[in-house]
Structures are given as C-alpha cells and as structure tokens.
Write an enzyme that holds these catalytic residues in place. Structure first.
Site, PDB file in Angstrom:
ATOM      1  N   SER A 146      -9.481 -28.781 -15.046  1.00 40.96           N
ATOM      2  CA  SER A 146      -9.444 -30.570 -15.301  1.00 40.96           C
ATOM      3  C   SER A 146     -10.911 -30.741 -15.119  1.00 40.96           C
ATOM      4  O   SER A 146     -11.749 -30.342 -14.050  1.00 40.96           O
ATOM      5  CB  SER A 146      -8.558 -30.893 -14.911  1.00 40.96           C
ATOM      6  N   TYR A 160      -4.504 -32.002  -6.320  1.00 39.56           N
ATOM      7  CA  TYR A 160      -4.570 -32.344  -8.387  1.00 39.56           C
ATOM      8  C   TYR A 160      -6.130 -30.998  -8.541  1.00 39.56           C
ATOM      9  O   TYR A 160      -6.223 -30.364  -8.817  1.00 39.56           O
ATOM     10  CB  TYR A 160      -4.117 -32.859  -8.706  1.00 39.56           C
TER      11      TYR A 160
HETATM   12  N1  NAP Z   1      -3.120 -34.624 -20.180  1.00 37.45           N
HETATM   13  C1  NAP Z   1      -4.317 -34.375 -19.366  1.00 37.45           C
HETATM   14  O1  NAP Z   1      -4.871 -35.625 -19.605  1.00 37.45           O
HETATM   15  C2  NAP Z   1      -5.116 -33.481 -19.057  1.00 37.45           C
HETATM   16  C3  NAP Z   1      -6.553 -33.083 -18.511  1.00 37.45           C
HETATM   17  C4  NAP Z   1      -6.752 -31.975 -17.619  1.00 37.45           C
HETATM   18  C5  NAP Z   1      -5.847 -31.266 -17.346  1.00 37.45           C
HETATM   19  N2  NAP Z   1      -4.915 -31.280 -17.838  1.00 37.45           N
HETATM   20  C6  NAP Z   1      -3.921 -30.030 -17.366  1.00 37.45           C
HETATM   21  O2  NAP Z   1      -3.446 -29.125 -18.987  1.00 37.45           O
HETATM   22  C7  NAP Z   1      -2.602 -28.413 -18.882  1.00 37.45           C
HETATM   23  C8  NAP Z   1      -0.936 -28.761 -19.715  1.00 37.45           C
HETATM   24  O3  NAP Z   1      -0.841 -30.376 -19.616  1.00 37.45           O
HETATM   25  P1  NAP Z   1      -0.958 -31.246 -20.567  1.00 37.45           P
HETATM   26  O4  NAP Z   1      -1.261 -32.934 -20.186  1.00 37.45           O
HETATM   27  O5  NAP Z   1       0.115 -30.913 -22.114  1.00 37.45           O
HETATM   28  O6  NAP Z   1       0.334 -32.202 -19.879  1.00 37.45           O
HETATM   29  P2  NAP Z   1       1.816 -31.703 -20.437  1.00 37.45           P
HETATM   30  O7  NAP Z   1       2.361 -32.221 -22.801  1.00 37.45           O
HETATM   31  O8  NAP Z   1       2.954 -32.575 -19.892  1.00 37.45           O
HETATM   32  O9  NAP Z   1       2.922 -30.040 -20.483  1.00 37.45           O
HETATM   33  C9  NAP Z   1       3.079 -29.335 -19.431  1.00 37.45           C
HETATM   34  C10 NAP Z   1       3.050 -27.555 -19.682  1.00 37.45           C
HETATM   35  O10 NAP Z   1       3.570 -27.469 -17.953  1.00 37.45           O
HETATM   36  C11 NAP Z   1       5.034 -27.119 -18.273  1.00 37.45           C
HETATM   37  N3  NAP Z   1       5.534 -26.831 -17.109  1.00 37.45           N
HETATM   38  C12 NAP Z   1       5.354 -27.556 -16.305  1.00 37.45           C
HETATM   39  N4  NAP Z   1       5.737 -27.690 -14.945  1.00 37.45           N
HETATM   40  C13 NAP Z   1       6.649 -26.158 -15.508  1.00 37.45           C
HETATM   41  C14 NAP Z   1       7.704 -25.318 -14.417  1.00 37.45           C
HETATM   42  N5  NAP Z   1       7.628 -25.455 -13.400  1.00 37.45           N
HETATM   43  N6  NAP Z   1       7.487 -23.905 -14.687  1.00 37.45           N
HETATM   44  C15 NAP Z   1       6.707 -23.370 -16.178  1.00 37.45           C
HETATM   45  N7  NAP Z   1       5.680 -24.480 -16.853  1.00 37.45           N
HETATM   46  C16 NAP Z   1       6.242 -25.747 -16.356  1.00 37.45           C
HETATM   47  C17 NAP Z   1       5.633 -27.624 -19.047  1.00 37.45           C
HETATM   48  O11 NAP Z   1       6.837 -27.146 -19.988  1.00 37.45           O
HETATM   49  P3  NAP Z   1       8.311 -26.988 -19.024  1.00 37.45           P
HETATM   50  O12 NAP Z   1       8.605 -28.805 -18.452  1.00 37.45           O
HETATM   51  O13 NAP Z   1       9.188 -27.039 -20.770  1.00 37.45           O
HETATM   52  O14 NAP Z   1       8.437 -25.867 -18.261  1.00 37.45           O
HETATM   53  C18 NAP Z   1       5.049 -27.618 -20.486  1.00 37.45           C
HETATM   54  O15 NAP Z   1       5.025 -27.389 -21.369  1.00 37.45           O
HETATM   55  C19 NAP Z   1      -1.993 -28.743 -17.372  1.00 37.45           C
HETATM   56  O16 NAP Z   1      -2.266 -27.708 -16.295  1.00 37.45           O
HETATM   57  C20 NAP Z   1      -3.178 -30.153 -16.823  1.00 37.45           C
HETATM   58  O17 NAP Z   1      -2.981 -30.422 -15.085  1.00 37.45           O
HETATM   59  C21 NAP Z   1      -4.029 -32.988 -18.796  1.00 37.45           C
END
Ligand code: NAP
Length: 273
Positions: A146, A160
């Site tokens: 991130s 984080y």
């Molecule tokens: N969105 C942003 O603004 C942003 C910015 C920078 C970085 N990121 C990073 O991008 C990555 C993906 O996030 P996203 O934005 O796509 O969020 P998201 O839409 O909430 O998706 C998160 C994913 O992680 C899975 N997950 C969460 N806890 C888990 C667990 N205990 N075991 C297995 N799977 C788990 C969830 O699946 P289940 O709930 O089905 O398990 C879901 O598929 C993360 O690492 C986040 O830190 C996001």
C-alpha cells in the site's frame, strides 16, 4: 494487446480473491492465460468467480476456502495444492484488511490475527512456494502492499502501515534472491481503491468524503501490478496522484511529512479509543 502466452500452462495462486483487488487480479491473470487457484474465506463467492472465469477465458480454476488468520492455513493450502498435483508459478499475496482504532484500544488477539493475515501468511506462502519456482526457473510473486507502507505512520490502524512497509522490503529482498532464477517479486502499492476494504474496516463514512481524484478502480491497479512484476519492477505505485504522494513521502523532511499525516489522517483513519 493481451499476451496469453505468458500464462499458458502456468498457474497463479491468489489470496483474498473473493472481492476487490484480489478478484480483479483473478480476472487479470485469467486474461493472460493462467490457470488459477483462488482462496479466501467465502467459498460461495470463489466458486461463482471460478465459473465466470472458466466461461470467459477457458482457464482451469480451483477453489480452496480457508481463513489465513489460522496459522495452519498456508500449510494446509500448499498441501492441498500438492495433493491435486498442481504447481504454483505465480503467487499474489493480497488478502487484507485493517484494525480500526488506536493501538491500546484494540485487543491484542485482533492485532495478532492481523499480523498473521497481512504478514506471516504471505511470507509462509512465499517460503513454501518459491523453491519450486526456482527449480522450474519461473516465478512471479506480487505482494499487495500500500501507499501506507511508503507514507509515514498514522494514528489509528496502527500496524497497517508497518505491515505494508514490511511487505515492501520483503519484496525487494525476495526479488534480489530470485531474479537470477527468473523468479521476480514486486510490491504493489495502491492508494485509495474501490473495493470492500473500507466497509470491512468501518471507515466508509470518512473516506466517502475524499475527492474522486484520490481514488482508482481495482482493474487499472492490478493491470499495472501485473505488468510491474512481469517487468521485474520491485515496487510499483499505480496512478498519478498516488505517485505524487509517494514522491512527497520520499523527498520531504521526515518531520514535515509526519506533520502532514498528523493533520490529514483523521479523514481516513479511525482514531478514537
Ligand atoms: N482498497 C484500498 O483502498 C487498498 C489500498 C491499498 C492497499 N490495499 C490492500 O489491497 C488488498 C486487498 O484489499 P481490497 O481493497 O481488495 O479489500 P476487500 O475488497 O475487502 O478484499 C479483501 C480480501 O481479503 C480476504 N480476506 C480478508 N481476511 C481474510 C482472512 N482472514 N483469510 C482469508 N482471506 C481474507 C477477503 O475474503 P473473505 O472475506 O472471503 O475471506 C477478500 O477477498 C489488501 O491487502 C489491502 O490492504 C487496499
């Protein structure tokens, strides 16, 4: 134009593939001809995505539901993969969320689970899968980090930024160790990206007030992340605005950057408690 030769006969394992950036990565790797192994906790979503990708791209998609907060999960996932006679040529460590609130207002067990999902599980998967990549002389590892791993730390969501900074340095080291074997590692550093992340983390109210130019869709973020690892780029920040923030974080004197974060972070971090 899409080059489907890159993925032909190869398989990508994607964690957190049931939503957001992980789901977009599943589409991106399938588009390039990779077979897929998708994991997350919500099996129904993974199965629906698998059907969609098979129909759309004609690739084989395997689903294994597990909870990465369980320290046994990475080992179970890799044993299952071995048992199916599959090999992993690309790994996307993407699963993630944040723990809202200041450090002392949270339960240690929640922080421990967070470290397990965001840091330990990804390291263990890479540790278990990289030797096979080295042996087969091909591997691609994307750690979804991130912009928070480049910018100074914030009050609230305390671990984080630290976890993402860890994954950035980890990616650089892995890349230096792997590149002579054609195994590349890359940290993708998105800024605000449309997904379920801010709903899960409970900050949708705060972040929905941020201007549109600060946001990206998941598809261009992952397209850039895919290209970066294929080109052997160890850190990639997608998007013009995010690149500008990363530039400021690198060139501003530390105390100045920290003060900027101190003033602005209430707009996207829960700091009560
Ligand atoms: N969105 C942003 O603004 C942003 C910015 C920078 C970085 N990121 C990073 O991008 C990555 C993906 O996030 P996203 O934005 O796509 O969020 P998201 O839409 O909430 O998706 C998160 C994913 O992680 C899975 N997950 C969460 N806890 C888990 C667990 N205990 N075991 C297995 N799977 C788990 C969830 O699946 P289940 O709930 O089905 O398990 C879901 O598929 C993360 O690492 C986040 O830190 C996001």
């Amino acid at each position: 134009m899409t080059d489907i030769r890159e993925g032909k006969g190869r398989t990508a394992l994607i964690t957190g593939a049931s939503a957001g950036i992980g789901k977009a990565f599943a589409h991106e790797f399938a588009r390039h001809g990779f077979d897929l192994i998708l994991t997350a906790r919500r099996e129904d979503r993974l199965k629906a995505l698998a059907d969609e990708l098979t129909k759309e791209h004609g690739v084989n998609v395997h689903v294994i539901a597990d909870d990465l907060a369980d320290p046994g999960a990475p080992g179970r996932i890799v044993s299952w993969i071995d048992g199916q006679g599959l090999t992993v040529d690309a790994l996307v460590n993407n699963a993630g969320y944040a723990v809202p609130g200041v450090f002392t207002a949270t339960q240690w067990e929640d922080q421990q689970r967070f470290i397990q999902v965001l840091v330990t599980a990804g390291c263990e998967l890479a540790h278990r899968l990289m030797p096979g990549m080295i042996e087969r002389k091909y591997g691609r590892i994307i750690n979804v980090a991130s912009l928070a791993g480049i910018a100074p730390g914030t009050a609230g969501h305390t671990l984080y930024g630290a976890s993402k900074a860890f994954m950035i340095k980890f990616s650089q080291s892995l890349h230096l160790e792997g590149e002579r074997h054609n195994v590349f590692a890359s940290a993708l550093c998105p800024g605000f990206t449309y997904s379920e992340f801010h709903d899960v983390t409970g900050v949708r109210g705060e972040v929905s007030k941020l201007p549109k130019y600060m946001w990206m869709d998941a598809a261009p973020v992952v397209a850039q992340g895919y290209r970066a690892v294929m080109q052997g780029k160890t850190i990639h920040v997608p998007g013009g605005f995010n690149k500008f923030v990363a530039f400021l974080a690198r060139v501003l004197p530390g105390p100045v950057a920290l003060n900027m974060v101190r003033r602005r972070s209430r707009q996207f971090r829960k700091q009560e408690g």
